[in-house]
Design a protein around this motif. Structure first.
Motif, PDB file in Angstrom:
ATOM      1  N   SER A 114       0.817  -1.212   0.000  1.00 32.60           N
ATOM      2  CA  SER A 114       0.000   0.000   0.000  1.00 32.60           C
ATOM      3  C   SER A 114       0.855   1.269   0.000  1.00 32.60           C
ATOM      4  CB  SER A 114      -0.920   0.009   1.225  1.00 32.60           C
ATOM      5  OG  SER A 114      -0.157   0.109   2.422  1.00 32.60           O
ATOM      6  N   THR A 115       0.214   2.390  -0.256  1.00 30.50           N
ATOM      7  CA  THR A 115       0.876   3.688  -0.175  1.00 30.50           C
ATOM      8  C   THR A 115       0.553   4.329   1.176  1.00 30.50           C
ATOM      9  OG1 THR A 115      -1.024   4.746  -1.230  1.00 30.50           O
ATOM     10  CG2 THR A 115       0.780   4.053  -2.664  1.00 30.50           C
ATOM     11  N   PRO A 116       1.421   5.171   1.675  1.00 30.69           N
ATOM     12  CA  PRO A 116       1.178   5.785   2.987  1.00 30.69           C
ATOM     13  C   PRO A 116       0.040   6.790   2.948  1.00 30.69           C
ATOM     14  CG  PRO A 116       3.125   6.730   1.980  1.00 30.69           C
ATOM     15  CD  PRO A 116       2.710   5.581   1.104  1.00 30.69           C
ATOM     16  N   SER A 117      -0.541   7.035   4.099  1.00 33.94           N
ATOM     17  CA  SER A 117      -1.558   8.072   4.207  1.00 33.94           C
ATOM     18  C   SER A 117      -0.900   9.437   3.990  1.00 33.94           C
ATOM     19  CB  SER A 117      -2.206   8.037   5.592  1.00 33.94           C
ATOM     20  OG  SER A 117      -1.256   8.424   6.575  1.00 33.94           O
ATOM     21  N   PHE A 118      -1.719  10.454   3.776  1.00 37.83           N
ATOM     22  CA  PHE A 118      -1.186  11.793   3.494  1.00 37.83           C
ATOM     23  C   PHE A 118      -0.351  12.313   4.669  1.00 37.83           C
ATOM     24  CE2 PHE A 118      -1.476  16.437   3.524  1.00 37.83           C
ATOM     25  CZ  PHE A 118      -0.969  16.729   2.266  1.00 37.83           C
ATOM     26  N   ALA A 119      -0.858  12.153   5.883  1.00 35.07           N
ATOM     27  CA  ALA A 119      -0.142  12.677   7.055  1.00 35.07           C
ATOM     28  C   ALA A 119       1.208  11.988   7.237  1.00 35.07           C
ATOM     29  CB  ALA A 119      -0.995  12.510   8.310  1.00 35.07           C
ATOM     30  N   VAL A 120       1.245  10.682   7.043  1.00 31.18           N
ATOM     31  CA  VAL A 120       2.511   9.959   7.161  1.00 31.18           C
ATOM     32  C   VAL A 120       3.469  10.396   6.063  1.00 31.18           C
ATOM     33  CG1 VAL A 120       3.608   7.686   7.011  1.00 31.18           C
ATOM     34  CG2 VAL A 120       1.516   7.965   8.335  1.00 31.18           C
ATOM     35  N   GLU A 121       2.946  10.530   4.855  1.00 29.90           N
ATOM     36  CA  GLU A 121       3.783  10.968   3.730  1.00 29.90           C
ATOM     37  C   GLU A 121       4.407  12.329   4.006  1.00 29.90           C
ATOM     38  OE1 GLU A 121       5.117  10.542  -0.462  1.00 29.90           O
ATOM     39  OE2 GLU A 121       4.525   9.194   1.157  1.00 29.90           O
ATOM     40  N   MET A 122       3.635  13.253   4.563  1.00 26.44           N
ATOM     41  CA  MET A 122       4.151  14.578   4.857  1.00 26.44           C
ATOM     42  C   MET A 122       5.211  14.542   5.956  1.00 26.44           C
ATOM     43  SD  MET A 122       2.849  16.636   2.703  1.00 26.44           S
ATOM     44  CE  MET A 122       3.028  15.209   1.600  1.00 26.44           C
ATOM     45  N   MET A 123       5.004  13.713   6.970  1.00 27.60           N
ATOM     46  CA  MET A 123       5.982  13.607   8.051  1.00 27.60           C
ATOM     47  C   MET A 123       7.302  13.019   7.548  1.00 27.60           C
ATOM     48  SD  MET A 123       5.638  11.855  11.840  1.00 27.60           S
ATOM     49  CE  MET A 123       5.596  10.151  11.248  1.00 27.60           C
ATOM     50  N   VAL A 124       7.206  11.972   6.751  1.00 29.11           N
ATOM     51  CA  VAL A 124       8.407  11.335   6.221  1.00 29.11           C
ATOM     52  C   VAL A 124       9.127  12.279   5.254  1.00 29.11           C
ATOM     53  CG1 VAL A 124       9.261   9.453   4.762  1.00 29.11           C
ATOM     54  CG2 VAL A 124       7.580   8.986   6.554  1.00 29.11           C
ATOM     55  N   CYS A 125       8.362  12.946   4.405  1.00 31.20           N
ATOM     56  CA  CYS A 125       8.967  13.894   3.464  1.00 31.20           C
ATOM     57  C   CYS A 125       9.704  15.005   4.203  1.00 31.20           C
ATOM     58  CB  CYS A 125       7.905  14.503   2.552  1.00 31.20           C
ATOM     59  SG  CYS A 125       7.300  13.389   1.268  1.00 31.20           S
ATOM     60  N   TYR A 212       6.060  17.144  16.380  1.00 32.78           N
ATOM     61  CA  TYR A 212       4.880  16.912  17.215  1.00 32.78           C
ATOM     62  C   TYR A 212       3.611  17.253  16.438  1.00 32.78           C
ATOM     63  CZ  TYR A 212       6.645  15.663  21.850  1.00 32.78           C
ATOM     64  OH  TYR A 212       7.196  14.994  22.923  1.00 32.78           O
ATOM     65  N   ARG A 213       3.637  18.340  15.690  1.00 33.95           N
ATOM     66  CA  ARG A 213       2.472  18.718  14.893  1.00 33.95           C
ATOM     67  C   ARG A 213       2.215  17.687  13.788  1.00 33.95           C
ATOM     68  NH1 ARG A 213       2.789  24.877  13.019  1.00 33.95           N
ATOM     69  NH2 ARG A 213       0.739  24.263  12.204  1.00 33.95           N
ATOM     70  N   LEU A 214       3.283  17.263  13.143  1.00 36.97           N
ATOM     71  CA  LEU A 214       3.132  16.287  12.062  1.00 36.97           C
ATOM     72  C   LEU A 214       2.642  14.939  12.578  1.00 36.97           C
ATOM     73  CD1 LEU A 214       6.396  17.197  10.140  1.00 36.97           C
ATOM     74  CD2 LEU A 214       4.074  17.426   9.231  1.00 36.97           C
ATOM     75  N   TYR A 215       3.170  14.496  13.715  1.00 33.42           N
ATOM     76  CA  TYR A 215       2.766  13.208  14.280  1.00 33.42           C
ATOM     77  C   TYR A 215       1.336  13.270  14.806  1.00 33.42           C
ATOM     78  CZ  TYR A 215       3.686   8.640  16.467  1.00 33.42           C
ATOM     79  OH  TYR A 215       3.672   7.308  16.827  1.00 33.42           O
ATOM     80  N   ARG A 216       0.950  14.427  15.319  1.00 31.91           N
ATOM     81  CA  ARG A 216      -0.433  14.593  15.773  1.00 31.91           C
ATOM     82  C   ARG A 216      -1.403  14.423  14.608  1.00 31.91           C
ATOM     83  NH1 ARG A 216      -0.027  19.483  17.853  1.00 31.91           N
ATOM     84  NH2 ARG A 216      -1.350  20.673  16.448  1.00 31.91           N
ATOM     85  N   GLN A 217      -1.026  14.906  13.447  1.00 30.89           N
ATOM     86  CA  GLN A 217      -1.883  14.766  12.280  1.00 30.89           C
ATOM     87  C   GLN A 217      -2.032  13.307  11.846  1.00 30.89           C
ATOM     88  OE1 GLN A 217      -0.127  17.434   9.437  1.00 30.89           O
ATOM     89  NE2 GLN A 217      -0.654  19.260  10.626  1.00 30.89           N
ATOM     90  N   VAL A 218      -1.000  12.515  12.101  1.00 33.67           N
ATOM     91  CA  VAL A 218      -1.088  11.080  11.798  1.00 33.67           C
ATOM     92  C   VAL A 218      -2.194  10.447  12.640  1.00 33.67           C
ATOM     93  CG1 VAL A 218       0.126   8.871  11.950  1.00 33.67           C
ATOM     94  CG2 VAL A 218       1.326  10.889  11.098  1.00 33.67           C
ATOM     95  N   PHE A 219      -2.270  10.797  13.907  1.00 35.36           N
ATOM     96  CA  PHE A 219      -3.311  10.247  14.787  1.00 35.36           C
ATOM     97  C   PHE A 219      -4.680  10.833  14.484  1.00 35.36           C
ATOM     98  CE2 PHE A 219       0.401   8.997  17.241  1.00 35.36           C
ATOM     99  CZ  PHE A 219       0.024   7.769  17.744  1.00 35.36           C
ATOM    100  N   GLU A 220      -4.703  12.105  14.098  1.00 35.65           N
ATOM    101  CA  GLU A 220      -5.990  12.748  13.829  1.00 35.65           C
ATOM    102  C   GLU A 220      -6.699  12.146  12.624  1.00 35.65           C
ATOM    103  OE1 GLU A 220      -5.176  17.281  15.570  1.00 35.65           O
ATOM    104  OE2 GLU A 220      -4.719  16.798  13.475  1.00 35.65           O
ATOM    105  N   GLU A 221      -5.955  11.555  11.699  1.00 31.78           N
ATOM    106  CA  GLU A 221      -6.595  10.983  10.531  1.00 31.78           C
ATOM    107  C   GLU A 221      -6.983   9.517  10.729  1.00 31.78           C
ATOM    108  OE1 GLU A 221      -3.913  11.140   7.207  1.00 31.78           O
ATOM    109  OE2 GLU A 221      -2.800   9.376   7.874  1.00 31.78           O
ATOM    110  N   LEU A 222      -6.694   8.943  11.913  1.00 27.55           N
ATOM    111  CA  LEU A 222      -7.113   7.565  12.162  1.00 27.55           C
ATOM    112  C   LEU A 222      -8.630   7.483  12.189  1.00 27.55           C
ATOM    113  CD1 LEU A 222      -4.615   6.432  14.968  1.00 27.55           C
ATOM    114  CD2 LEU A 222      -4.712   5.597  12.614  1.00 27.55           C
ATOM    115  N   PRO A 223      -9.205   6.412  11.664  1.00 27.44           N
ATOM    116  CA  PRO A 223     -10.662   6.278  11.655  1.00 27.44           C
ATOM    117  C   PRO A 223     -11.216   6.123  13.067  1.00 27.44           C
ATOM    118  CG  PRO A 223      -9.614   4.225  10.990  1.00 27.44           C
ATOM    119  CD  PRO A 223      -8.528   5.251  11.059  1.00 27.44           C
TER     120      PRO A 223
END
Length: 225
Positions: A114-125, A212-223
């Motif tokens: 699979s491809t990463p979610s948008f928030a994960v992609e932004m954090m890794v980038c 911290y902001r980027l990682y928070r967005q990863v959790f915020e997009e969880l279903p």
């Protein structure tokens, strides 16, 4: 670079790092999805979604360590050696996550492809970008956010979810390995931060604010369950 002894009553660099990023940390920890995980109220689909996102950033840990190590100057050879030690610790962790997903009944093969979610992609980038564009020390900001959060919360979350979801220990190898049992790893990081100069520490602090902001967005997009 040699470490400079600090008076016993002086705040360590690691304590300063924690204090100056405490506001962002609390915003992350107070997210409903994390509170639900600690209370054992997280659904299985949400846990698998978390593991899926973890896979997509953890698989970059070793490449990021290699990139950061290559960017340090000869003057900071001790930091390059620290990155090499981290690599030995981090090898294969993404495979643990895939195993956890399979034990939970998820499709590990699909996650692998699979491809990463948008928030994960932004954090890794941003991790790759900040190492090259700003300073390789930015990677330590990511380490503090991800590893620090894991050490503080992972064991509690794993124990709560294990009971509520009726899953075996082997469904939580990633969380448990990054929880209370990872104290030696955390001590290594603290000692590393305490050896930094004041200017180097400020780079890490600024990086933490962003991660911290980027990682928070990863959790915020969880279903939500």
């Amino acid at each position: 670079m040699t470490s400079t002894p600090q008076p016993a009553n002086m705040e360590t660099h690691f304590s300063l790092l924690c204090r100056q990023t405490d506001v962002e940390k609390n915003k992350l920890w107070k997210l409903p999805v994390i509170e639900q995980a600690l209370a054992g109220k997280l659904g299985l689909n949400t846990y698998i979604a978390f593991l899926t996102r973890a896979y997509h950033h953890v698989k970059h840990t070793v490449p990021l360590l290699m990139q950061a190590g290559a960017r340090f100057s000869q003057q900071d050879e001790w930091l390059r050696r620290a990155m090499a030690e981290y690599i030995e610790e981090e090898l294969g962790h993404e495979e643990w996550i895939l195993n956890d997903i399979a034990v939970c009944g998820g499709d590990a093969e699909s996650v692998l492809k699979s491809t990463p979610s948008f928030a994960v992609e932004m954090m890794v980038c941003y991790a790759y970008d900040s190492i090259n564009r700003i300073d390789p020390l930015c990677f330590l900001g990511m380490v503090h956010v991800l590893e620090g959060t894991s050490v503080a919360l992972a064991t509690r979350a794993a124990n709560s979810l294990k009971s509520s979801l009726n899953l075996p220990n082997k469904a939580f190898s990633y969380l448990i390995s990054h929880g209370d049992l990872d104290q030696g790893h955390q001590k290594f990081f603290e000692d590393l931060i305490n050896r930094l100069s004041a200017d180097q520490l400020q780079v890490v602090i600024e990086s933490c604010h962003r991660f911290y902001r980027l990682y928070r967005q990863v959790f915020e997009e969880l279903p939500c369950q």
